[in-house]
Scaffold this active site. Structure first.
Site, short mmCIF file in Angstrom:
data_model
loop_
_atom_site.label_atom_id
_atom_site.label_comp_id
_atom_site.label_asym_id
_atom_site.label_seq_id
_atom_site.Cartn_x
_atom_site.Cartn_y
_atom_site.Cartn_z
CE1 TYR A 134 -7.30 1.70 1.01
CE2 TYR A 134 -7.04 0.11 2.77
CZ TYR A 134 -6.72 1.32 2.20
OH TYR A 134 -5.80 2.13 2.81
CB CYS A 145 -23.72 6.21 14.40
SG CYS A 145 -24.15 5.89 16.08
N PRO A 147 9.37 -4.08 2.69
CG PRO A 147 9.87 -6.25 3.36
CD PRO A 147 10.50 -4.98 2.84
N GLY A 148 6.18 -4.08 4.31
CA GLY A 148 5.49 -3.73 5.55
C GLY A 148 4.48 -4.83 5.86
N1 LLP Z 1 7.42 1.70 0.86
C1 LLP Z 1 6.64 2.75 0.55
C2 LLP Z 1 7.25 3.96 0.02
C3 LLP Z 1 5.26 2.66 0.75
O1 LLP Z 1 4.48 3.69 0.43
C4 LLP Z 1 4.69 1.48 1.28
C5 LLP Z 1 3.24 1.36 1.50
C6 LLP Z 1 5.55 0.42 1.61
C7 LLP Z 1 6.92 0.56 1.37
C8 LLP Z 1 5.05 -0.87 2.20
O2 LLP Z 1 4.20 -1.55 1.35
P1 LLP Z 1 3.67 -3.02 1.79
O3 LLP Z 1 4.87 -3.95 1.76
O4 LLP Z 1 3.11 -2.90 3.14
O5 LLP Z 1 2.66 -3.36 0.76
N2 LLP Z 1 -3.35 1.21 3.86
C9 LLP Z 1 -3.28 0.29 2.73
C10 LLP Z 1 -1.83 0.05 2.31
C11 LLP Z 1 -1.12 1.33 1.93
C12 LLP Z 1 0.32 1.11 1.60
C13 LLP Z 1 1.04 2.40 1.52
N3 LLP Z 1 2.43 2.31 1.24
C14 LLP Z 1 -3.94 -1.03 3.14
O6 LLP Z 1 -4.47 -1.12 4.25
O7 LLP Z 1 -3.98 -1.96 2.36
#
Ligand code: LLP
Length: 433
Positions: free
Chosen positions: A334, A361, A291-292
């Site tokens: 998005y 801008c 999770p991120g």
């Molecule tokens: N593992 C992999 C291989 C990933 O590509 C990602 C996110 C994660 C884990 C973590 O996912 P999370 O738990 O954060 O959903 N920039 C976009 C989100 C892109 C996510 C890319 N990969 C946004 O601002 O919503």
């Protein structure tokens, strides 16, 4: 308040972790990212405890550091006992500078360069998640030259299409990520990895997407991936011992979003993995999740100063702030929705509707449209909530705007995670010509 670490004090000001956001804005200036460190730490503990319960004491949740990357963040994650997912040479370098234990680093990316791979091998990164055939061969060559053997996982596309915005779906057959089971190529790459002398194939990885609220797609992915491990045992005669199910659990950005109980989410994954293993008589693998967003998003908010309010009768109202798409590109990319409020009068009802405009801008530089908010005045401090993930890490210098600082709040005190960029920082790399 949408998030329990936010409140309103007697002066009617918004507080985070008990500290007045107006004082933080005065001390550090605006725009400014603020993170409640206790929220990050307690979310890490939720994932660690839930993973230990669901998958055994050796379980290791990983923080997907693309969501928020700076040296201090890696230190916090190391202190909380999680591993990390890194996705570039820059993230690896930052983790190394933070002294992050290299055996707990998983190195991802759909197009790692030779330089990236050499850097990872040189750092003794615990696991490289190999995305495809070309990368596998390149890694074999690099490891042979270095006289080392590298532990890897293979990124697999399980063929899942979760309900989330298109740009962040990653698990379908036609994805740029990984190798698809459905086409037979996934089994082929497993065979190839097993044949290479400097590659130690430990298991498989998948990541189906981000900002997902339903648990069904995760459970489907888990079941498909365990079934794939069973197929590998049948066809290749090896029992792989690790399964990484990626990240993706959603976070509520507004009152309308559902919320997820992250502990039960992990428990549900554990149930499905164990039940498929049991029915196939397959040993339960070591499960990793990454999770991120759900570790850092709601811990953060961004403070801005209101520059002006423009009312266009019969059309719309704009509130302009001193940041915008360079510090938060998510609405522009998005159409992501946020909750905003005037921090000076945080408990006043939101009777006004406004589009939050940044200072760049271009007309698309917005943080949100038609958002409910309090009536604003020039000089007010405006807070946009839930900006801890994919804001600082996605920041740019568009219009030559310096990046805001990252301020950490913990136990009634603030400290700087990242200082504000100066104009001198902006020209530091420019050469005399
Ligand atoms: N593992 C992999 C291989 C990933 O590509 C990602 C996110 C994660 C884990 C973590 O996912 P999370 O738990 O954060 O959903 N920039 C976009 C989100 C892109 C996510 C890319 N990969 C946004 O601002 O919503």
């Amino acid at each position: 308040m949408l998030y329990p670490h936010l409140a309103v004090n007697e002066q009617h000001h918004l507080t985070i972790g008990g500290l007045d956001t107006l004082s933080i804005a005065r001390e550090y200036g605006t725009p400014c990212y603020v993170l409640d460190e206790n929220v990050i730490r307690s979310r890490c503990r939720v994932y660690r405890e839930a993973c230990a319960e669901a998958f055994g004491p050796k379980a290791l949740p990983l923080f997907a550091s693309k969501a928020l990357c700076f040296t201090g963040m890696y230190k916090i994650i190391a202190e909380e006992g999680l591993g990390i997912d890194c996705v570039s040479g820059g993230e690896l370098y930052t983790a190394e500078k933070a002294g992050f234990p290299s055996d707990h680093i998983y190195f991802h990316g759909n197009n790692k360069t030779d330089a990236d791979l050499k850097q990872a091998v040189g750092m003794h990164v615990g696991t490289i998640v190999v995305d495809g055939f070309d990368e596998l061969e390149a890694l074999e060559t690099i490891c042979a030259a270095a006289g080392t053997r590298q532990r890897i996982l293979l990124r697999i596309a399980p063929g899942i299409d979760p309900h989330t915005f298109r740009a962040v779906r990653t698990g379908s057959v036609d994805s740029k990520f990984g190798t698809a089971i459905q086409t037979g190529q996934a089994l082929e790459i497993v065979r190839k990895a097993l044949s290479l002398p400097h590659i130690d194939l430990a298991g498989c990885h998948c990541h189906i997407g981000s900002q997902i609220f339903e648990t069904q797609p995760f459970r489907d992915a888990a079941a498909i991936m365990v079934a794939f491990l069973v197929q590998i045992r049948k066809d290749c005669g090896v029992t792989l011992s690790e399964l990484n199910l990626g990240g993706g659990p959603g976070v509520p950005y507004t009152q309308d979003d559902p919320s997820i109980d992250y502990r039960s989410f992990v428990t549900e994954l554990g149930v499905i993995v164990r039940s498929v293993c049991e029915s196939e008589n397959f040993p339960v693998p070591s499960v990793r999740i990454e999770p991120g967003r759900s570790i850092v998003a709601d811990a953060g908010l961004t403070l801005y100063t209101v520059g002006g309010v423009k009312e266009i009768p019969g059309f719309k109202n704009y509130i302009s702030v001193d940041g915008g798409m360079p510090d938060n590109p998510r609405y522009a990319l998005y159409q992501s929705r946020y909750t905003a409020l005037i921090a000076d009068r945080a408990d006043e009802p939101k009777t006004y509707t406004a589009t939050l405009a940044g200072r760049c801008c271009e007309s698309g530089d917005l943080i949100g449209e038609n958002m409910p908010i309090q009536k604003a005045r020039r000089g007010d401090i405006l807070a946009v909530l839930c900006t801890g993930a994919y804001n600082y890490s996605m920041a740019s210098h568009y219009n030559r705007l310096p990046n805001p600082p990252v301020v950490l709040v913990r136990d009634g005190k603030t400290r700087l995670g990242v200082r504000r960029e100066t104009y001198a920082d902006l020209t530091a790399l420019d050469q005399e010509i």
